[in-house]
Design a protein around this motif. Structure first.
Motif, PDB file in Angstrom:
ATOM      1  N   TRP A 275       0.510  -1.046   0.032  1.00  0.00           N
ATOM      2  CA  TRP A 275      -0.165   0.396  -0.534  1.00  0.00           C
ATOM      3  C   TRP A 275       0.989   1.319   0.217  1.00  0.00           C
ATOM      4  O   TRP A 275       0.701   2.478  -0.551  1.00  0.00           O
ATOM      5  CB  TRP A 275      -0.850  -0.091   1.417  1.00  0.00           C
ATOM      6  CG  TRP A 275      -2.239  -0.799   1.095  1.00  0.00           C
ATOM      7  CD1 TRP A 275      -2.098  -1.854   1.582  1.00  0.00           C
ATOM      8  CD2 TRP A 275      -3.019  -0.947   0.345  1.00  0.00           C
ATOM      9  NE1 TRP A 275      -3.172  -2.580   1.319  1.00  0.00           N
ATOM     10  CE2 TRP A 275      -3.861  -1.820   0.381  1.00  0.00           C
ATOM     11  CE3 TRP A 275      -3.827   0.602  -0.791  1.00  0.00           C
ATOM     12  CZ2 TRP A 275      -5.071  -1.646   0.022  1.00  0.00           C
ATOM     13  CZ3 TRP A 275      -4.639  -0.039  -0.845  1.00  0.00           C
ATOM     14  CH2 TRP A 275      -5.539  -0.752  -1.234  1.00  0.00           C
ATOM     15  N   VAL A 276       2.125   1.181   0.787  1.00  0.00           N
ATOM     16  CA  VAL A 276       2.523   2.364   0.519  1.00  0.00           C
ATOM     17  C   VAL A 276       3.581   2.743  -0.745  1.00  0.00           C
ATOM     18  O   VAL A 276       3.139   3.582  -1.336  1.00  0.00           O
ATOM     19  CB  VAL A 276       3.955   2.127   1.228  1.00  0.00           C
ATOM     20  CG1 VAL A 276       5.016   3.234   1.154  1.00  0.00           C
ATOM     21  CG2 VAL A 276       3.515   2.013   2.961  1.00  0.00           C
ATOM     22  N   LYS A 277       3.710   1.888  -1.085  1.00  0.00           N
ATOM     23  CA  LYS A 277       4.199   1.576  -2.877  1.00  0.00           C
ATOM     24  C   LYS A 277       3.321   1.901  -3.875  1.00  0.00           C
ATOM     25  O   LYS A 277       3.845   3.316  -4.455  1.00  0.00           O
ATOM     26  CB  LYS A 277       4.190   0.670  -3.187  1.00  0.00           C
ATOM     27  CG  LYS A 277       5.635   0.682  -4.582  1.00  0.00           C
ATOM     28  CD  LYS A 277       5.794  -1.106  -4.813  1.00  0.00           C
ATOM     29  CE  LYS A 277       6.472  -1.239  -6.676  1.00  0.00           C
ATOM     30  NZ  LYS A 277       6.836  -2.381  -7.051  1.00  0.00           N
ATOM     31  N   LEU A 294      -3.178   3.534   6.982  1.00  0.00           N
ATOM     32  CA  LEU A 294      -1.992   2.909   7.141  1.00  0.00           C
ATOM     33  C   LEU A 294      -1.424   4.161   8.669  1.00  0.00           C
ATOM     34  O   LEU A 294      -0.365   4.117   9.139  1.00  0.00           O
ATOM     35  CB  LEU A 294      -1.277   3.525   6.205  1.00  0.00           C
ATOM     36  CG  LEU A 294      -1.221   2.681   5.128  1.00  0.00           C
ATOM     37  CD1 LEU A 294      -0.170   3.071   4.114  1.00  0.00           C
ATOM     38  CD2 LEU A 294      -1.033   1.266   4.550  1.00  0.00           C
ATOM     39  N   GLN A 295      -2.431   5.154   9.379  1.00  0.00           N
ATOM     40  CA  GLN A 295      -2.166   6.151   9.919  1.00  0.00           C
ATOM     41  C   GLN A 295      -1.675   5.606  11.497  1.00  0.00           C
ATOM     42  O   GLN A 295      -0.858   6.108  11.664  1.00  0.00           O
ATOM     43  CB  GLN A 295      -3.507   6.773  10.170  1.00  0.00           C
ATOM     44  CG  GLN A 295      -4.206   6.080  10.981  1.00  0.00           C
ATOM     45  CD  GLN A 295      -6.235   7.522  11.487  1.00  0.00           C
ATOM     46  OE1 GLN A 295      -6.008   8.087  10.845  1.00  0.00           O
ATOM     47  NE2 GLN A 295      -6.767   6.407  11.559  1.00  0.00           N
ATOM     48  N   ASP A 296      -2.155   4.009  11.851  1.00  0.00           N
ATOM     49  CA  ASP A 296      -1.393   3.440  12.989  1.00  0.00           C
ATOM     50  C   ASP A 296      -0.736   2.575  13.222  1.00  0.00           C
ATOM     51  O   ASP A 296      -0.129   1.830  13.722  1.00  0.00           O
ATOM     52  CB  ASP A 296      -3.203   2.918  13.044  1.00  0.00           C
ATOM     53  CG  ASP A 296      -3.369   2.161  13.272  1.00  0.00           C
ATOM     54  OD1 ASP A 296      -3.309   1.773  11.866  1.00  0.00           O
ATOM     55  OD2 ASP A 296      -4.392   1.461  14.080  1.00  0.00           O
ATOM     56  N   PHE A 303       5.629   6.451   7.772  1.00  0.00           N
ATOM     57  CA  PHE A 303       5.961   7.780   8.034  1.00  0.00           C
ATOM     58  C   PHE A 303       6.874   8.846   7.198  1.00  0.00           C
ATOM     59  O   PHE A 303       6.132   9.712   6.719  1.00  0.00           O
ATOM     60  CB  PHE A 303       7.265   7.399   9.559  1.00  0.00           C
ATOM     61  CG  PHE A 303       7.378   9.242  10.403  1.00  0.00           C
ATOM     62  CD1 PHE A 303       6.315   9.701  10.939  1.00  0.00           C
ATOM     63  CD2 PHE A 303       8.460   9.693  10.014  1.00  0.00           C
ATOM     64  CE1 PHE A 303       6.160  10.590  11.576  1.00  0.00           C
ATOM     65  CE2 PHE A 303       7.655  10.982  10.644  1.00  0.00           C
ATOM     66  CZ  PHE A 303       6.692  11.554  11.326  1.00  0.00           C
ATOM     67  N   THR A 304       7.787   7.796   6.662  1.00  0.00           N
ATOM     68  CA  THR A 304       8.615   8.327   5.536  1.00  0.00           C
ATOM     69  C   THR A 304       7.940   9.019   3.596  1.00  0.00           C
ATOM     70  O   THR A 304       8.082   9.795   3.067  1.00  0.00           O
ATOM     71  CB  THR A 304      10.068   7.599   5.510  1.00  0.00           C
ATOM     72  OG1 THR A 304       9.743   7.005   5.067  1.00  0.00           O
ATOM     73  CG2 THR A 304      10.766   8.072   6.977  1.00  0.00           C
ATOM     74  N   LYS A 305       7.279   7.842   3.874  1.00  0.00           N
ATOM     75  CA  LYS A 305       6.746   7.678   2.695  1.00  0.00           C
ATOM     76  C   LYS A 305       5.679   7.855   2.243  1.00  0.00           C
ATOM     77  O   LYS A 305       5.085   8.617   0.796  1.00  0.00           O
ATOM     78  CB  LYS A 305       7.361   5.958   1.693  1.00  0.00           C
ATOM     79  CG  LYS A 305       8.590   6.052   1.736  1.00  0.00           C
ATOM     80  CD  LYS A 305       8.862   4.796   0.591  1.00  0.00           C
ATOM     81  CE  LYS A 305      10.293   4.344   0.747  1.00  0.00           C
ATOM     82  NZ  LYS A 305      10.920   3.260   0.202  1.00  0.00           N
ATOM     83  N   VAL A 306       4.755   8.489   3.144  1.00  0.00           N
ATOM     84  CA  VAL A 306       2.989   8.569   3.386  1.00  0.00           C
ATOM     85  C   VAL A 306       2.816   9.584   3.907  1.00  0.00           C
ATOM     86  O   VAL A 306       2.322  10.882   3.377  1.00  0.00           O
ATOM     87  CB  VAL A 306       2.313   7.335   3.452  1.00  0.00           C
ATOM     88  CG1 VAL A 306       0.613   7.597   3.465  1.00  0.00           C
ATOM     89  CG2 VAL A 306       2.444   6.120   2.830  1.00  0.00           C
TER      90      VAL A 306
END
Length: 421
Positions: A275-277, A294-296, A303-306
């Motif tokens: 999902w990050v990708k 993805l928040q939790d 943190f870095t990519k979203v």
């Protein structure tokens, strides 16, 4: 009998206290076991009054009171009202309230009479009771001319969830081209697939869900498709992860929400990475929901990519979603990133989100960090800092906001005055 004799037809006198007393007695008696003398006495009194009642409304009142205290002794007397137009619904309700097979058998026998007036209500009652003895009758009723009766029969078979009913549901949804119709065939099909899955027949439940994915492709079928996705996720878990990624590209916001809800069910680290990708190529209007998914999560890539990327996004909605998501992250990482935004010119929506997140993350011990930002903060950022200092009642720092009491900017002046102790 003393109280029931005092009941009068509506409009012919005031028997409200009598009705209140009878209602209270019925509720009280229902708290005892079915063989308790007090319960039996109240039940017999109500049945005796019902037997001689010539007024429909009074009879309805008595049957409703029996709902609280009836035992199997009431089944036969109540069955006589199942064919009466004005009283069958209340009689069905009281027999259903018994919650046993004895009552269900009487309801089933009445349903076999195929009286169009009371048949839908009888089927619904049998569904509520989960009476398996009605299956043969329901198999016939799914072909009834009345769509209401077909609807109730399909709903009944869905709740029973017996494997050999599958062909009935497959035929039903094919006949309506997998679209919504007066019989709610697809809804019952989905409930049936869910029931099968919950009973361990996951292979069949999954196959039925996949059938809907194949045929439910238009806008007016998306709610069916969403329900099928939920079944697949429950049954196949991470095996449908790639399917969810693909489905999330749909332009319909409600459907995307259903996909995210399914993805949240047992989300794995491997899926998080996918999902990050996918986030970078996700349309702006779809990013807030993905951020919520993805928040939790505490994976570094989230943190870095979203989230950090969201804070720098040109879309206000995405930025707000990212700011709000920061409260679920490690405070030591999230707080400096949010504080760095205090120097930016903030829209009202972004400002409110930033203030809300900082309020949740900051306590009185963070006052030094906040006040150190005052000099470089934008007008909106200064207002945020002042509001947080006031909310956290950091009195030793409030002196630093005195100059803003006479500031030329009205929003800063207002914030400063509100912060005064």
């Amino acid at each position: 009998a003393l109280f029931t004799d005092l009941l009068v037809p509506l409009g012919t006198g005031n028997d409200s206290q009598v009705r209140y007393t009878l209602n209270s007695l019925a509720i009280y008696a229902g708290k005892f076991d079915s063989d308790d003398a007090s319960r039996i006495m109240v039940e017999r009194s109500l049945l005796s009054a019902l037997a001689i009642s010539t007024d429909t409304e009074i009879a309805s009142f008595l049957i409703e009171r029996l709902r609280f205290c009836a035992t199997n002794a009431s089944i036969q007397p109540l069955s006589e009202y199942l064919g009466k137009k004005e009283l069958f619904e209340v009689a069905i309700g009281t027999l259903t309230a018994l919650e046993n097979n004895s009552g269900a058998e009487v309801l089933h026998k009445a349903a076999e009479q195929l009286n169009a007036n009371n048949l839908p209500a009888l089927i619904e009652a049998l569904t509520t009771l989960g009476y398996t003895g009605s299956k043969t009758l329901m198999n016939k009723l799914v072909k009834h001319d009345d769509p209401v009766i077909r609807k109730r029969a399909l709903a009944n078979l869905a709740v029973l969830g017996q494997l050999d009913s599958r062909s009935i549901f497959e035929d039903a949804v094919k006949s309506v081209d997998y679209k919504s119709d007066p019989t709610d065939a697809v809804a019952s099909y989905l409930n049936y697939a869910k029931q099968l899955s919950e009973k361990g027949q996951t292979k069949s439940g999954t196959a039925m869900a996949k059938t809907l994915l194949k045929y439910c492709t238009t806008q007016d079928q998306l709610h069916h498709r969403a329900a099928a996705i939920a079944i697949l996720r429950t049954n196949e878990k991470q095996a449908v992860g790639n399917v969810l990624l693909k489905e999330y590209k749909n332009a319909d916001a409600d459907y995307r929400g259903a996909v995210i809800a399914a993805a949240a069910n047992g989300l794995s680290t491997a899926e998080v990475n996918k999902w990050v990708k996918a986030y970078k190529k996700t349309a702006d209007e779809a990013k807030p929901l993905l951020i919520g998914l993805l928040q939790d999560r505490q994976e570094v890539s989230v943190f870095t990519k979203v989230l950090e990327q969201a804070l720098a996004d040109d879309s206000e909605a995405v930025k707000v979603a990212g700011i709000k998501a920061m409260v679920y992250q490690n405070k030591d990482k999230a707080l400096p990133v949010l504080q760095s935004m205090l120097s930016q010119k903030l829209t009202p929506e972004v400002k409110n989100a930033l203030e809300g997140s900082l309020l949740r993350l900051c306590n009185a011990a963070d006052a030094d960090q906040l006040t150190s930002q005052l000099a470089l903060a934008s007008i909106e950022g200064k207002s945020v800092i002042i509001n947080i200092l006031a909310a956290r009642k950091v009195k030793q720092k409030l002196a630093m906001i005195d100059p803003f009491l006479t500031d030329q900017n009205p929003s800063l002046r207002n914030a400063a005055y509100k912060a005064l102790p």
